[in-house]
Design a protein around this motif. Structure first.
Motif, PDB file in Angstrom:
ATOM      1  N   MET A  41       0.675  -1.233   0.238  1.00  0.00           N
ATOM      2  CA  MET A  41       0.525   0.286  -0.251  1.00  0.00           C
ATOM      3  C   MET A  41       1.127   1.461   0.043  1.00  0.00           C
ATOM      4  O   MET A  41      -0.227   2.233  -0.136  1.00  0.00           O
ATOM      5  CB  MET A  41      -1.125   0.127   1.186  1.00  0.00           C
ATOM      6  N   SER A  42       1.648   0.843   0.627  1.00  0.00           N
ATOM      7  CA  SER A  42       3.163   2.610   0.774  1.00  0.00           C
ATOM      8  C   SER A  42       3.228   2.812  -1.078  1.00  0.00           C
ATOM      9  O   SER A  42       5.160   3.221  -0.563  1.00  0.00           O
ATOM     10  CB  SER A  42       4.178   2.275   1.254  1.00  0.00           C
ATOM     11  N   ALA A  43       3.313   1.991  -1.997  1.00  0.00           N
ATOM     12  CA  ALA A  43       3.668   2.608  -3.168  1.00  0.00           C
ATOM     13  C   ALA A  43       3.485   3.680  -3.905  1.00  0.00           C
ATOM     14  O   ALA A  43       2.977   4.153  -3.290  1.00  0.00           O
ATOM     15  CB  ALA A  43       2.715   1.162  -4.724  1.00  0.00           C
ATOM     16  N   THR A  44       4.757   4.441  -4.355  1.00  0.00           N
ATOM     17  CA  THR A  44       4.518   5.515  -4.481  1.00  0.00           C
ATOM     18  C   THR A  44       5.597   6.031  -6.135  1.00  0.00           C
ATOM     19  O   THR A  44       5.918   4.998  -6.561  1.00  0.00           O
ATOM     20  CB  THR A  44       5.439   6.279  -3.370  1.00  0.00           C
ATOM     21  N   ALA A  45       5.785   6.679  -6.424  1.00  0.00           N
ATOM     22  CA  ALA A  45       6.674   6.964  -7.505  1.00  0.00           C
ATOM     23  C   ALA A  45       8.138   6.537  -7.326  1.00  0.00           C
ATOM     24  O   ALA A  45       8.812   6.430  -8.803  1.00  0.00           O
ATOM     25  CB  ALA A  45       5.995   8.836  -8.340  1.00  0.00           C
ATOM     26  N   HIS A  67       8.919   4.533  -5.538  1.00  0.00           N
ATOM     27  CA  HIS A  67       8.930   3.042  -5.272  1.00  0.00           C
ATOM     28  C   HIS A  67       7.268   2.769  -5.201  1.00  0.00           C
ATOM     29  O   HIS A  67       6.774   2.090  -5.031  1.00  0.00           O
ATOM     30  CB  HIS A  67       8.545   3.235  -3.715  1.00  0.00           C
ATOM     31  N   PRO A  68       6.997   2.121  -7.244  1.00  0.00           N
ATOM     32  CA  PRO A  68       6.000   1.543  -7.516  1.00  0.00           C
ATOM     33  C   PRO A  68       5.734   0.594  -7.250  1.00  0.00           C
ATOM     34  O   PRO A  68       4.757   0.085  -7.740  1.00  0.00           O
ATOM     35  CB  PRO A  68       7.086   1.961  -9.321  1.00  0.00           C
ATOM     36  N   ASN A  69       6.619  -0.394  -7.408  1.00  0.00           N
ATOM     37  CA  ASN A  69       6.586  -1.560  -6.080  1.00  0.00           C
ATOM     38  C   ASN A  69       5.948  -1.798  -4.877  1.00  0.00           C
ATOM     39  O   ASN A  69       5.758  -2.994  -4.739  1.00  0.00           O
ATOM     40  CB  ASN A  69       7.908  -3.066  -6.924  1.00  0.00           C
ATOM     41  N   GLY A  70       5.772  -0.472  -4.239  1.00  0.00           N
ATOM     42  CA  GLY A  70       5.857  -1.135  -3.072  1.00  0.00           C
ATOM     43  C   GLY A  70       7.166  -0.700  -2.509  1.00  0.00           C
ATOM     44  O   GLY A  70       8.123  -0.555  -2.708  1.00  0.00           O
ATOM     45  N   LEU A  71       7.159  -0.287  -0.756  1.00  0.00           N
ATOM     46  CA  LEU A  71       8.420  -0.476  -0.130  1.00  0.00           C
ATOM     47  C   LEU A  71       9.491  -1.626  -0.001  1.00  0.00           C
ATOM     48  O   LEU A  71       8.742  -2.801   0.460  1.00  0.00           O
ATOM     49  CB  LEU A  71       8.267   0.085   1.227  1.00  0.00           C
ATOM     50  N   ALA A  72      10.549  -1.405  -0.088  1.00  0.00           N
ATOM     51  CA  ALA A  72      11.784  -2.715   0.455  1.00  0.00           C
ATOM     52  C   ALA A  72      11.386  -3.539  -0.869  1.00  0.00           C
ATOM     53  O   ALA A  72      11.554  -4.961   0.047  1.00  0.00           O
ATOM     54  CB  ALA A  72      11.322  -2.753   1.726  1.00  0.00           C
ATOM     55  N   ASN A  73      10.462  -3.424  -2.002  1.00  0.00           N
ATOM     56  CA  ASN A  73      10.336  -4.616  -3.066  1.00  0.00           C
ATOM     57  C   ASN A  73      11.551  -4.625  -4.346  1.00  0.00           C
ATOM     58  O   ASN A  73      10.813  -4.823  -5.147  1.00  0.00           O
ATOM     59  CB  ASN A  73       8.614  -4.507  -2.641  1.00  0.00           C
ATOM     60  N   SER A  74      12.557  -4.072  -4.176  1.00  0.00           N
ATOM     61  CA  SER A  74      13.181  -4.491  -4.924  1.00  0.00           C
ATOM     62  C   SER A  74      13.945  -5.662  -5.530  1.00  0.00           C
ATOM     63  O   SER A  74      13.619  -6.351  -6.637  1.00  0.00           O
ATOM     64  CB  SER A  74      14.711  -3.501  -4.884  1.00  0.00           C
TER      65      SER A  74
END
Lengths: 143, 547
Positions: free
Chosen positions: B293-297, B299-306
């Motif tokens: 839910m924390s996805a932003t431009a 972090h488009p796939n969500g946080l901590a999600n590389s």
């Protein structure tokens, strides 16, 4: 709406017929309606579990005028509703004081723990064969 | 409710630590930081438990428990419960959203993981090793066993030696004695149950009175849950616990450091809490939900999600139950419910069985009359009703006992938590959706373990045994959805739960487990939270935070 008016007369009548098919008299055990399952018991349950009230009402609608005359017929007509309706009726039955007395279960009572010293002695004696058999876990090397 | 909600104006502008989730891992880590004199705010989406709804000493207990204390948030629909779309899942995710967390629903069974659980790849060639070992956790297990008031009997040869249970195990009852004797005849392992249930007055806990209602609300104050063991003392010491605070997203700065969270309060007002360190302890469904839910431009796939692994590798411990019925009474309408005894006879891998890894068994009473009617664990009820009703009740009630079997679930990326694109919660936030299919390894394991459990109960003298049908409502343990590991390309967090992508974002719940073990996870979840806190406190002077 007061508890006493939750169910209509027709709902009580239909559910009573179903209840006696599911829980008939046998030996010293009374039938469902003989201990007031539909005159009082289902009111208690409805107050606690509105979802079972809904299930009971839906069941009466499903049954309509064509009353089932056997347990398999009830199961067939109620299908997925059979689970909640049987829980409604069985719960009402087991909550009747006379039924609780006959089956020897009314509620969960407090049973204080026994003496710790004697419990330890008993447990140690029981586990002795397990200790003797020894290790059954896999040893691993560190990181 | 047992506690008042704090005023929002009393919260620090920037907390040293912000914990999301007031369950066992959130409570354990909050206590550690508070003990280190750091300012701590905990946001919990649900409320304090209301034990008055449990009715555990009333005749109507069993029927009442089906709603208010249901483990299914979709049934319970309490404050803080978000919908879970399970249309593509074999197993339902069970949880409690409130102060105390999902251990409000646990039986109290307390088991450390085994050393082999941390070395699955090395020993069995499947899944992944953990980035630390059993030995690394030992001191933290010991602390957790004190903090969570575990009662047990030392000396079990099936587990590594320890002597840290603060209390003696509860009585195992007639049912436990019979099955123990059966195992002794078979030469199979068993041991008196280790449970986070007080057997004498201990801290804020009172001694168990064997009511056997643990998973539907312990009104006697004996089961160890953080609303009793941790939060009252933490709140009294200055920790800020905010109930009914649903976190919508973690916020970050331009450098990709966490700055705090946005949450919705009890009145539906959106608020912001800033912090130097953000700890997610919202369980294996809730934590990935917040990250997604924390996805932003940025972090488009969500946080901590590389790594792309946030939400993936969901493990829920496929569960089997086998019930044995005895001709004479064995005292199983109630008792020390956690687990009377356990067995690790079939825990370790034996490849000749046709699967890898194994399962832990726990023996439990079957309960009162209504529990004798239900499809679980009794299976097909077609012959129950009608003429056979009273005989069936008489045969089962107080005459039956159940082996519960927790099977190790191996991780698969197809099993996952995603955001629902069709459902939202009361605040308009996306619901969680779980996708889960029981694996072939798990199915073989379930079949094998159930067959052995039948042999066990027959050896104990049962006149009949039956295997419970597989039912959906068995996803007690939510694990694996933010995997830990050394490589940022193949894991979300490191061995301390610190996000590879964000050094001041920490995950402290069971989401981080690379594999699921076959044990009840609370002991290891709590120990890992304590180990993480120990590391972060020791390195606080070099902790990277938002400027």
């Amino acid at each position: 709406m007061s508890i006493s008016s939750v169910w209509t007369d027709r709902e009580r009548e239909v559910l009573g017929a179903v209840a006696d098919l599911l829980i008939p008299a046998s030996g010293e055990m009374p039938s469902a309606t003989a201990v007031g399952v539909v005159s009082e018991g289902i009111d208690e349950i409805a107050a606690i579990r509105p979802d079972l009230l809904d299930a009971g009402r839906q069941a009466v609608e499903l049954i309509g005028a064509d009353r089932p005359d056997s347990v398999p017929a009830v199961q067939a007509v109620l299908s997925g509703l059979f689970g909640p309706v049987s829980e409604l009726l069985a719960s009402a039955y087991f909550l009747r004081p006379e039924v609780a007395r006959l089956i020897g279960y009314r509620s969960r009572r407090a049973i204080p723990l026994d003496d710790e010293s004697s419990r330890r002695d008993q447990l140690e004696q029981l586990v002795e064969p397990v200790r003797v058999r020894g290790n059954v876990w896999r040893r691993t090397e560190g990181p | 409710m047992t506690q008042q909600h704090p005023g929002y104006d009393s919260l620090p502008d920037i907390a040293d630590v912000l914990v999301v989730g007031a369950g066992p891992s959130g409570a354990a880590i909050a206590k550690a930081f508070a003990d280190a004199r750091m300012s701590v705010v905990c946001l919990e989406q649900g409320d304090w438990p209301d034990y008055s709804t449990a009715r555990s000493d009333q005749p109507e207990f069993e029927v009442a428990a089906g709603k208010a204390w249901s483990p299914l948030p979709n049934v319970r629909r309490g404050v803080g419960d978000y919908p879970i779309d399970e249309t593509e899942a074999d197993i339902s995710a069970l949880m409690w959203n409130g102060v105390g967390g999902s251990v409000m629903l646990y039986a109290g069974q307390w088991m450390r993981n085994m050393p082999s659980d941390f070395r699955v790849r090395s020993l069995d060639g499947v899944a992944d090793d953990w980035p630390f070992t059993y030995e690394d956790l030992v001191p933290f297990y010991a602390q957790a066993e004190r903090d969570f008031a575990v009662a047990g009997l030392h000396g079990d040869p099936a587990v590594p030696a320890s002597s840290t249970y603060p209390m003696l195990a509860a009585p195992i009852g007639e049912a436990g004695r019979r099955v123990a004797a059966g195992h002794n005849r078979l030469g199979w392992h068993w041991w008196p149950g280790s449970n986070a249930i007080a057997t004498r007055t201990y801290g804020n806990l009172k001694p168990c009175v064997q009511r056997g209602t643990c998973i539907w609300g312990c009104i006697d104050g004996a089961k160890s849950t953080p609303d009793i063991t941790h939060w009252p003392d933490l709140v009294a010491s200055g920790v800020h616990l905010v109930a009914r605070a649903a976190v919508a997203r973690v916020e970050t700065d331009a450098r990709g450091r966490a700055t705090g969270v946005v949450f919705v309060d009890a009145a539906g007002v959106e608020r912001r809490q800033r912090a130097r360190l953000v700890v997610l302890a919202a369980n294996g469904v809730g934590t990935p939900r917040i990250l997604l839910m924390s996805a932003t431009a940025q972090h488009p796939n969500g946080l901590a999600n590389s790594s792309g692994l946030v939400g993936k590798r969901l493990m829920m411990h496929p569960y089997a139950a086998v019930v044995g019925t005895f001709d004479d009474p064995i005292g199983t309408t109630q008792g020390a419910y956690g687990q009377l005894i356990y067995s690790l006879q079939f825990y370790e891998t034996d490849v000749s069985r046709g699967f890898v890894r194994g399962a832990k068994w726990n023996l439990m009473p079957t309960g009162g009359p209504i529990a004798m009617m239900r499809p679980f664990p009794w299976g097909d009820s077609s012959g129950l009703w009608g003429e056979g009703f009273h005989d069936t009740v008489r045969a089962r009630l107080n005459h039956s006992v159940t082996w519960g079997i927790t099977c190790e679930d191996l991780p698969e990326e197809r099993n996952q938590v995603v955001l629902s694109d069709t459902q939202v919660d009361d605040y308009g936030l996306p619901a969680a959706k779980i996708v889960y299919e029981t694996s072939e390894n798990s199915r073989r394991m379930l079949e094998f373990q159930a067959a052995r459990a039948q042999e066990s109960l027959l050896a104990a003298g049962a006149s009949s045994v039956s295997v419970a049908p597989q039912v959906r409502e068995t996803g007690w343990h939510l694990l694996g959805t933010t995997m830990m590991g050394e490589d940022p390309a193949t894991s979300v967090v490191n061995g301390y739960g610190i996000a590879h992508d964000m050094p001041n974002l920490v995950i402290a719940d069971g989401s981080t487990w690379p594999t699921s073990a076959g044990m009840n996870p609370t002991a290891t979840v709590a120990a890992m939270a304590l180990r993480t806190a120990d590391h972060l406190i020791a390195h606080r002077s070099v902790q990277e935070v938002s400027a």
